[in-house]
Write an enzyme that holds these catalytic residues in place. Structure first.
Site, PDB file in Angstrom:
ATOM      1  N   HIS A  90       0.867  -1.181   0.000  1.00 22.38           N
ATOM      2  CA  HIS A  90       0.000   0.000   0.000  1.00 22.38           C
ATOM      3  C   HIS A  90       0.901   1.227   0.000  1.00 22.38           C
ATOM      4  O   HIS A  90       1.573   1.514   0.990  1.00 22.38           O
ATOM      5  CB  HIS A  90      -0.920  -0.016   1.225  1.00 22.38           C
ATOM      6  CG  HIS A  90      -1.956  -1.093   1.168  1.00 22.38           C
ATOM      7  ND1 HIS A  90      -2.489  -1.681   2.298  1.00 22.38           N
ATOM      8  CD2 HIS A  90      -2.571  -1.689   0.108  1.00 22.38           C
ATOM      9  CE1 HIS A  90      -3.380  -2.592   1.936  1.00 22.38           C
ATOM     10  NE2 HIS A  90      -3.449  -2.609   0.624  1.00 22.38           N
ATOM     11  N   GLU A 109       1.406   4.025   2.791  1.00 21.97           N
ATOM     12  CA  GLU A 109       1.781   3.598   4.145  1.00 21.97           C
ATOM     13  C   GLU A 109       3.301   3.696   4.296  1.00 21.97           C
ATOM     14  O   GLU A 109       4.020   2.710   4.447  1.00 21.97           O
ATOM     15  CB  GLU A 109       1.242   2.196   4.404  1.00 21.97           C
ATOM     16  CG  GLU A 109      -0.292   2.173   4.390  1.00 21.97           C
ATOM     17  CD  GLU A 109      -0.897   0.785   4.525  1.00 21.97           C
ATOM     18  OE1 GLU A 109      -0.137  -0.199   4.719  1.00 21.97           O
ATOM     19  OE2 GLU A 109      -2.130   0.670   4.432  1.00 21.97           O
ATOM     20  N   HIS A 160       2.913  -2.939   7.170  1.00 21.71           N
ATOM     21  CA  HIS A 160       1.915  -1.937   6.817  1.00 21.71           C
ATOM     22  C   HIS A 160       1.938  -0.802   7.839  1.00 21.71           C
ATOM     23  O   HIS A 160       2.623  -0.872   8.862  1.00 21.71           O
ATOM     24  CB  HIS A 160       0.518  -2.558   6.797  1.00 21.71           C
ATOM     25  CG  HIS A 160       0.286  -3.497   5.662  1.00 21.71           C
ATOM     26  ND1 HIS A 160      -0.452  -3.161   4.550  1.00 21.71           N
ATOM     27  CD2 HIS A 160       0.690  -4.774   5.465  1.00 21.71           C
ATOM     28  CE1 HIS A 160      -0.486  -4.178   3.716  1.00 21.71           C
ATOM     29  NE2 HIS A 160       0.206  -5.183   4.240  1.00 21.71           N
ATOM     30  N   GLU A 193       1.691  -4.225  11.616  1.00 26.59           N
ATOM     31  CA  GLU A 193       1.130  -2.877  11.480  1.00 26.59           C
ATOM     32  C   GLU A 193       1.864  -1.926  12.415  1.00 26.59           C
ATOM     33  O   GLU A 193       2.252  -2.305  13.522  1.00 26.59           O
ATOM     34  CB  GLU A 193      -0.359  -2.879  11.846  1.00 26.59           C
ATOM     35  CG  GLU A 193      -1.232  -3.742  10.959  1.00 26.59           C
ATOM     36  CD  GLU A 193      -1.728  -2.998   9.735  1.00 26.59           C
ATOM     37  OE1 GLU A 193      -1.331  -1.828   9.556  1.00 26.59           O
ATOM     38  OE2 GLU A 193      -2.501  -3.587   8.960  1.00 26.59           O
TER      39      GLU A 193
END
Length: 494
Positions: free
Chosen positions: A230, A233, A328, A401
């Site tokens: 992504h 990010e 991420h 994350e």
């Protein structure tokens, strides 16, 4: 906000202003509607036509107020989060309010104190704006969309100011970083081109391990790490750089890890999206992290290349793919945390929790209480879910994350905003945790000390012996610390 006339789209037309934005503003002078002629000093000039830039439209509301529209991801109007633009032609002490009016997400860390980043030509280090100058609210003037407004005072007329959603990390910066590593000619660092993106940008694959592990017939324990699927990010790249920097260092822990494991790292899976300034999607508008089940070699070539390599390693009897970690950044939660898979085998499920528990003990910003394990249908096309189903019971697949904003240290209520260095520190701690997982601390303690020099021999200044040295063993487990608690909804995850 100042009053403004209602346009057709704001009056209820099906096509909103954000849906007709096709490109970035380029040296756009925001002047009053009734003004004609060249821009005067104080008529702000906006630009986002640069790498990873994003700003699609600017409306001059008043002398002091401007509405800013994020350009949607290319070929996909659903995603409007990342912004990165410059402002110039300012007056000293000029005060303005910028309203970013078309976010695609309602939940945001802006509700919890997150603020935009700013830097200028004379102050090139990114800083966060003061929280007291930033407001996040639902606005009736923009179809009840959530708006983030921030007040700013320009203080140097000759400066060009740059504002961004988070610390940018561009494709070019990444290439320069890899070039610098390659020039060091380390025999345990290998860089190869695994493929090309749709726009012919490199998909780099790094291999970090001792050369002996790459000999024909050598058995390999592989840790596979990916990032920036992504593109908006950006913390993912800082964490990934922290992992790489540590693994190629002369630290005794790094040496032992290289001797025992093979690290395969694809740090930027979506180079086109990164270059274009997208938040979630590739050039063609695909969320690549929903296409692992059947990636197309022409529409998703980077994903296709990585998947083929992983399947090839999985089918090699000499290779044990032990970990897959996809990095991420999270837009609604604090701290670092992980997502894992749910298995029918209870023992396998419990073993899967070991690595995040160890990471929680090594990294003050990592929260085990926010770590969760799921098999939601909506996540079926992600790397974690697909590879968790493909690989055998000895492999563990995670999404790592990290918050776009801050972390909460266990046992306290204070939030600590992330810096570029703090993101990289989390990466270093991820790398260190493999020592604990594989119980390699006794090996570190056996690393030989350099032979003492003869007294009459003079030591060269600022140089270290090439013989491995160890001044003290790395602690396997730090004192048990409380995990930080976060009760926010995980549904906005990658």
């Amino acid at each position: 906000m100042a009053e403004r006339s209602q346009t057709a789209s704001e009056a209820g037309n099906d096509i909103g202003p954000d849906e007709i934005i096709a490109g970035n503003v380029s040296k756009f002078a925001a002047v009053p509607v009734s003004y004609y002629g060249p821009p005067k000093k104080g008529h702000l000039i906006f630009d986002a036509c640069f790498e990873s830039g994003n700003l699609g439209r600017v409306d001059h509301v008043s002398e002091f107020e401007y509405d800013l529209f994020i350009r949607p991801d290319t070929c996909n109007p659903r995603f409007r989060v990342w912004f990165n633009f410059t402002v110039e032609n300012v007056k000293e002490s000029q005060r303005v309010i910028f309203n970013i009016v078309n976010f695609s997400k309602t939940k945001s860390l802006y509700r919890d104190g997150m603020t935009p980043m700013v830097k200028s030509t004379s102050r090139p280090k990114w800083q966060r704006l003061p929280p007291k100058n930033v407001y996040y609210y639902r606005c009736p003037d923009h179809r009840k969309n959530y708006v983030m407004s921030f007040a700013f005072c320009f203080d140097r007329e000759d400066d060009i100011y740059q504002f961004a959603y988070c610390y940018p990390y561009t494709y070019t910066r990444f290439q320069h970083y890899l070039d610098s590593l390659q020039k060091r000619n380390m025999d345990y660092f290998f860089r190869e081109q695994l493929g090309l993106s749709v726009q012919q940008r490199q998909l780099d694959l790094l291999t970090i391990t001792s050369p002996a592990n790459l000999h024909d017939g050598a058995e390999q324990k592989v840790v596979f790490i990916t990032g920036r699927i992504h593109p908006g990010e950006t913390p993912s790249s800082f964490v990934c750089q922290g992992i790489i920097d540590f693994l190629v260092s002369h630290h005794p822990i790094a040496r032992v890890l290289r001797d025992h494991l093979v690290f395969k790292i694809a740090p930027m899976l979506n180079p086109d999206g990164v270059y274009l300034g997208n938040y979630r999607c590739s050039l063609m508008g695909f969320d690549l992290n929903r296409h692992w089940l059947d990636p197309s070699p022409w529409a998703h070539p980077t994903l296709y290349g990585v998947k083929q390599l992983i399947i090839q390693m999985h089918n090699d009897p000499k290779t044990s793919l032990e970990f897959y970690i996809d990095i991420h950044a999270h837009s609604t939660m604090m701290n670092g945390f992980m997502y894992g898979n749910i298995f029918e085998d209870e023992e396998r499920f419990q073993r899967q929790a070991i690595f995040p528990k160890l990471l929680c003990q090594n990294a003050e910003d990592f929260s085990f209480s926010s770590t969760s394990f799921n098999r939601d249908a909506v996540k079926a096309g992600t790397g974690r879910r697909f590879l968790g189903g493909l690989l055998d019971h000895t492999s563990y697949c995670y999404t790592l994350e990290v918050s776009f904003f801050s972390y909460i240290i266990g046992g306290t209520a204070a939030t600590v905003p992330y810096t570029e260095e703090a993101y990289m520190k989390l990466g270093r701690n991820v790398a260190r945790t493999f020592i604990d997982y594989y119980r390699l601390n006794p090996v570190i303690e056996k690393v030989s000390f350099p032979m003492p020099r003869l007294r009459k021999e003079r030591s060269p200044a600022f140089k270290y012996s090439h013989v491995r040295a160890q001044t003290g063993s790395h602690s396997a487990i730090k004192g048990e610390k409380k995990s930080s608690f976060n009760h926010k909804d995980h549904s906005q995850s990658s």
